[in-house]
Design an enzyme around this catalytic site. Sequence first.
Site, PDB file in Angstrom:
ATOM      1  N   GLU A 160       0.802  -1.237   0.000  1.00  0.00           N
ATOM      2  CA  GLU A 160       0.000   0.000   0.000  1.00  0.00           C
ATOM      3  C   GLU A 160       0.828   1.278   0.000  1.00  0.00           C
ATOM      4  O   GLU A 160       0.628   2.164   0.834  1.00  0.00           O
ATOM      5  CB  GLU A 160      -0.990  -0.016   1.163  1.00  0.00           C
ATOM      6  CG  GLU A 160      -2.022  -1.130   1.023  1.00  0.00           C
ATOM      7  CD  GLU A 160      -3.250  -0.963   1.904  1.00  0.00           C
ATOM      8  OE1 GLU A 160      -3.283  -0.051   2.750  1.00  0.00           O
ATOM      9  OE2 GLU A 160      -4.197  -1.763   1.732  1.00  0.00           O
ATOM     10  N   GLU A 362      -5.529  -8.600   0.144  1.00  0.00           N
ATOM     11  CA  GLU A 362      -6.284  -8.278   1.355  1.00  0.00           C
ATOM     12  C   GLU A 362      -7.726  -8.008   0.971  1.00  0.00           C
ATOM     13  O   GLU A 362      -7.996  -7.418  -0.075  1.00  0.00           O
ATOM     14  CB  GLU A 362      -5.739  -7.032   2.083  1.00  0.00           C
ATOM     15  CG  GLU A 362      -4.449  -7.250   2.809  1.00  0.00           C
ATOM     16  CD  GLU A 362      -3.962  -6.008   3.562  1.00  0.00           C
ATOM     17  OE1 GLU A 362      -4.788  -5.227   4.068  1.00  0.00           O
ATOM     18  OE2 GLU A 362      -2.729  -5.837   3.634  1.00  0.00           O
TER      19      GLU A 362
HETATM   20  C1  BG6 Z   1      -4.674  -2.303   4.884  1.00  0.00           C
HETATM   21  C2  BG6 Z   1      -3.327  -2.623   5.473  1.00  0.00           C
HETATM   22  O1  BG6 Z   1      -4.703  -0.952   4.628  1.00  0.00           O
HETATM   23  O2  BG6 Z   1      -5.814  -2.510   5.646  1.00  0.00           O
HETATM   24  C3  BG6 Z   1      -3.347  -3.466   6.723  1.00  0.00           C
HETATM   25  O3  BG6 Z   1      -2.474  -3.173   4.509  1.00  0.00           O
HETATM   26  C4  BG6 Z   1      -4.527  -3.061   7.580  1.00  0.00           C
HETATM   27  O4  BG6 Z   1      -2.128  -3.295   7.372  1.00  0.00           O
HETATM   28  C5  BG6 Z   1      -5.797  -3.337   6.788  1.00  0.00           C
HETATM   29  O5  BG6 Z   1      -4.564  -3.636   8.833  1.00  0.00           O
HETATM   30  C6  BG6 Z   1      -7.069  -3.052   7.553  1.00  0.00           C
HETATM   31  O6  BG6 Z   1      -7.032  -1.746   8.021  1.00  0.00           O
HETATM   32  P1  BG6 Z   1      -7.260  -1.375   9.528  1.00  0.00           P
HETATM   33  O7  BG6 Z   1      -7.046   0.089   9.591  1.00  0.00           O
HETATM   34  O8  BG6 Z   1      -8.656  -1.774   9.824  1.00  0.00           O
HETATM   35  O9  BG6 Z   1      -6.273  -2.135  10.314  1.00  0.00           O
END
Ligand code: BG6
Length: 465
Positions: A160, A362
């Site tokens: 990211e 993700e």
């Molecule tokens: C992504 C990241 O932006 O989203 C992760 O790569 C992150 O590191 C995930 O944990 C979920 O976001 P958050 O803010 O809910 O932890």
Amino acid sequence: MKEFRKDFFWGASTSAYQVEGAYQEDGKGLSTQDIKCVVPGLSDCKIASDHYHRYREDIALLAEMGLKTYRFSIAWTRIIPDGDGKVNPKGIAFYNGLIDECLKYNIRPLVTMYHFDLPYELEKKGGWFNRSTVNAFVRYAKVLFENFGDRVKYWLTINEQNMMILYGAAIGTNSGLTEKAQSALYQQNHHMMLAQAQTMKLCHRMLPDAKIGPAPNITEVYPKTCKPQDVLAAQNFNSIRNWLYLDMAVYGRYNPVAWSFMEKKKITPHIQPGDMEILQGASPDFLAFNYYCTATVSGNKAERGDQGGDQQIAVGEPGFYSGENNKYLEKTEFGWEIDPMGLRTTLRSVYERYHLPVIITENGLGAYDKINENGEIIDDYRIEYLRKHIEQARLAVQDGVDLFGYCPWSAIDLISTHQGFSKRYGFIFVNRDEKSTKDLKRIRKKSFFWYKKVISTNGSDLSNL
Ligand code: BG6
């Protein structure tokens, strides 16, 4: 209906600082996240999910779930504690253990080289703003390829990068910078692009049978209405949120709309002679991206810049676009919109634009999971979220997208980027809370058993249990 490929990478993801803990053990240096990612009252990364000490148990659980791939990141500070000095043998030993444990169960490691946790010693010298960090990263990459390249065949460069530039304040990667420093951010961006390009090239030279790609957060951007101003605003946001990063990774050129945005704001990076050749001389083997939901924007006047938002909440750029709610979409408990069909359209857009194999690294639902009186975690809402996204991913395959994997966030519960431990994503519950680390016991959630079935049927049975 086309099926997912036979060798589909059914996986799940984590990142080092969010899951490992042991933040100062076995010679590890401090990272920016160890220093900055502490929201008052919320848990920090010192112990996190204690994966560092419990990875064998965790990998055994992932194997039981049937995972084909485990996407994890390597902490740069375990390998080279100060970012550019001596290599730490204990750091190498830890990841050797983790990789071997995965391979023992035929789980393919998918390794992110850098996931928000820059060595603090490098940050003190200017971090990504300092051009020497490019060389430090490439040297670190070389150490990874030398030590793990015999077993790791799939690499992700930088997680990211686009979110670090747009929302670094929220995710703890640029807490010292304000909007005024946008030019510094785009200089950092340029340096990360250079580091990525050199790393991809190095990977191809050192490990001819390995594959490497970038891992930004990509999402379709909707115009709020069909008003031409809104459509233009959607293109604008698309250019600085998505295409700037992927156009550079794939074609080695700055996206023209993004570049003109930087020119107008007088924030273009300094480009040294030879930089564009470096950028053009590298190319990824595949594209990975993280997807949570789509974005909606209008051409209305944005009040303030995007540094007030987070990964999935766009605020706006005065004169360029304004972030809007999408009234057709529901939201998670944490205010992120839910848009499974947006995954299909995002997959189509990425594949049509770049014609490279794609993997989702993700996708998931952050929620306040609770253990019931029987000691179970019945996370039907997560199953529902994932089911709908996998359905849309399959439709994208039907559309002709060369999708080769799906790795939801997260394999096990871990620390959120800025919302502590109560915001859980995992298939495996970790028994701790914001204030106490309790016994850190691992408990299989209902989604664990459901995902196991999904994997064993190669995604053809998505029904709830
Ligand atoms: C992504 C990241 O932006 O989203 C992760 O790569 C992150 O590191 C995930 O944990 C979920 O976001 P958050 O803010 O809910 O932890």
